[in-house]
Design a protein around this motif. Sequence first.
Motif, short mmCIF file in Angstrom:
data_model
loop_
_atom_site.label_atom_id
_atom_site.label_comp_id
_atom_site.label_asym_id
_atom_site.label_seq_id
_atom_site.Cartn_x
_atom_site.Cartn_y
_atom_site.Cartn_z
N ARG A 30 32.33 33.23 33.27
CA ARG A 30 33.72 32.21 33.40
C ARG A 30 34.73 33.04 31.72
O ARG A 30 35.64 33.06 31.81
N ARG A 31 33.89 32.35 30.77
CA ARG A 31 34.37 33.02 29.85
C ARG A 31 35.08 34.97 30.05
O ARG A 31 35.64 35.20 29.59
N TRP A 32 34.56 35.60 30.89
CA TRP A 32 34.69 37.22 30.96
C TRP A 32 35.38 37.48 31.77
O TRP A 32 35.93 38.10 31.45
N MET A 33 35.84 36.55 33.09
CA MET A 33 36.41 36.34 33.34
C MET A 33 37.86 35.80 33.38
O MET A 33 38.97 36.59 33.47
N GLU A 34 37.84 34.83 32.49
CA GLU A 34 39.07 34.44 31.47
C GLU A 34 40.13 35.30 31.06
O GLU A 34 41.11 34.36 30.34
N PRO A 35 40.20 36.28 30.20
CA PRO A 35 40.53 36.91 28.56
C PRO A 35 41.58 36.82 28.87
O PRO A 35 42.38 37.11 27.38
N ASP A 36 42.33 37.06 30.18
CA ASP A 36 43.70 36.75 30.46
C ASP A 36 44.05 38.95 29.84
O ASP A 36 44.98 38.84 29.64
N ALA A 37 43.01 39.65 30.10
CA ALA A 37 43.30 41.32 29.95
C ALA A 37 44.20 41.19 30.69
O ALA A 37 45.26 42.73 29.90
N PHE A 38 44.45 41.07 31.94
CA PHE A 38 45.35 41.58 32.69
C PHE A 38 46.39 41.23 33.25
O PHE A 38 45.74 40.12 33.79
N GLN A 39 47.42 41.04 33.52
CA GLN A 39 48.49 40.36 34.49
C GLN A 39 47.96 40.42 35.50
O GLN A 39 48.30 38.82 36.11
N GLU A 40 46.99 41.84 36.07
CA GLU A 40 46.91 40.93 37.78
C GLU A 40 46.10 42.26 38.09
O GLU A 40 46.13 43.18 37.11
N GLN A 41 45.12 41.75 38.43
CA GLN A 41 44.43 42.80 38.53
C GLN A 41 43.36 42.39 40.99
O GLN A 41 43.55 41.17 41.20
N VAL A 42 43.48 43.22 41.05
CA VAL A 42 42.83 43.53 42.75
C VAL A 42 41.62 44.58 43.07
O VAL A 42 42.02 45.84 42.06
N VAL A 43 40.52 43.32 43.12
CA VAL A 43 39.54 44.44 43.42
C VAL A 43 39.08 44.26 45.01
O VAL A 43 38.89 43.27 45.77
N THR A 44 38.97 45.68 45.57
CA THR A 44 38.39 45.83 46.94
C THR A 44 37.62 46.56 47.18
O THR A 44 37.21 47.64 47.03
N PRO A 45 36.47 46.19 48.27
CA PRO A 45 36.05 46.66 48.80
C PRO A 45 36.06 47.52 49.00
O PRO A 45 37.04 48.28 50.21
N VAL A 46 35.81 49.17 49.31
CA VAL A 46 35.46 50.64 49.89
C VAL A 46 34.31 51.08 50.13
O VAL A 46 34.54 51.50 51.53
N GLU A 47 32.94 50.55 49.69
CA GLU A 47 31.96 50.71 50.84
C GLU A 47 30.31 49.76 50.17
O GLU A 47 30.47 49.18 49.18
N ILE A 48 30.03 49.70 51.34
CA ILE A 48 29.01 48.12 51.39
C ILE A 48 27.71 48.92 51.64
O ILE A 48 27.84 49.26 53.20
N VAL A 49 26.53 48.58 51.38
CA VAL A 49 25.94 48.93 52.08
C VAL A 49 24.73 48.10 51.49
O VAL A 49 24.23 47.50 50.48
N VAL A 50 24.05 47.65 52.85
CA VAL A 50 22.43 46.33 52.32
C VAL A 50 21.09 47.46 52.06
O VAL A 50 20.91 48.34 52.46
N ALA A 51 21.11 47.10 51.08
CA ALA A 51 20.09 47.71 50.42
C ALA A 51 18.44 47.19 50.70
O ALA A 51 17.64 47.97 50.76
N ALA A 52 18.39 45.88 50.94
CA ALA A 52 17.86 45.25 50.74
C ALA A 52 17.64 43.91 51.37
O ALA A 52 19.31 43.72 51.51
N ASP A 53 17.14 43.09 52.06
CA ASP A 53 17.29 41.65 52.66
C ASP A 53 19.06 40.44 51.26
O ASP A 53 19.28 40.13 52.22
N ARG A 54 18.23 40.88 50.02
CA ARG A 54 19.01 40.11 49.30
C ARG A 54 19.65 41.00 48.50
O ARG A 54 19.70 41.09 47.12
N THR A 55 19.86 42.94 47.96
CA THR A 55 20.34 43.00 48.08
C THR A 55 21.54 44.30 48.08
O THR A 55 21.19 44.90 49.19
#
Length: 131
Positions: A50-75
Amino acid sequence: MSRENVEAMRRWLEAISSEDFDAALALVHPDIEFVPPGGQPPYRGAESLRRWMEPDAFQEQVVTPVEIVVAADRTILGRQHLKARGTASGIEMEGHSWSVWTFDEAGLITRIEIYLDHEEDKALEAAGLSE
């Protein structure tokens, strides 16, 4: 379980993009390990994340997945696009990164490792997908 994990990854990125940190933290294990890019030390535990997420370094940010690969059942290996604007500077930045996501048997995120775009080989190795 991998389909549910992919959906959890997408929901986490959406929550981060909308600054809904409570929703993001609801998807992680209390003892999560978050490894930021560039050799920075890891954040351990949900409150540390939470401390990493909340430093207010960005006024706005959008993170969009481009590619997703299931490497293993849990990875999962992901490539995402980031667009952000600095709070103090107003400078816009845009780029891509890689991430490796690990989940527990309950579907909670236990580890997220972020790699810079040029570190694809390291991300593939971390996901167990290198040759």
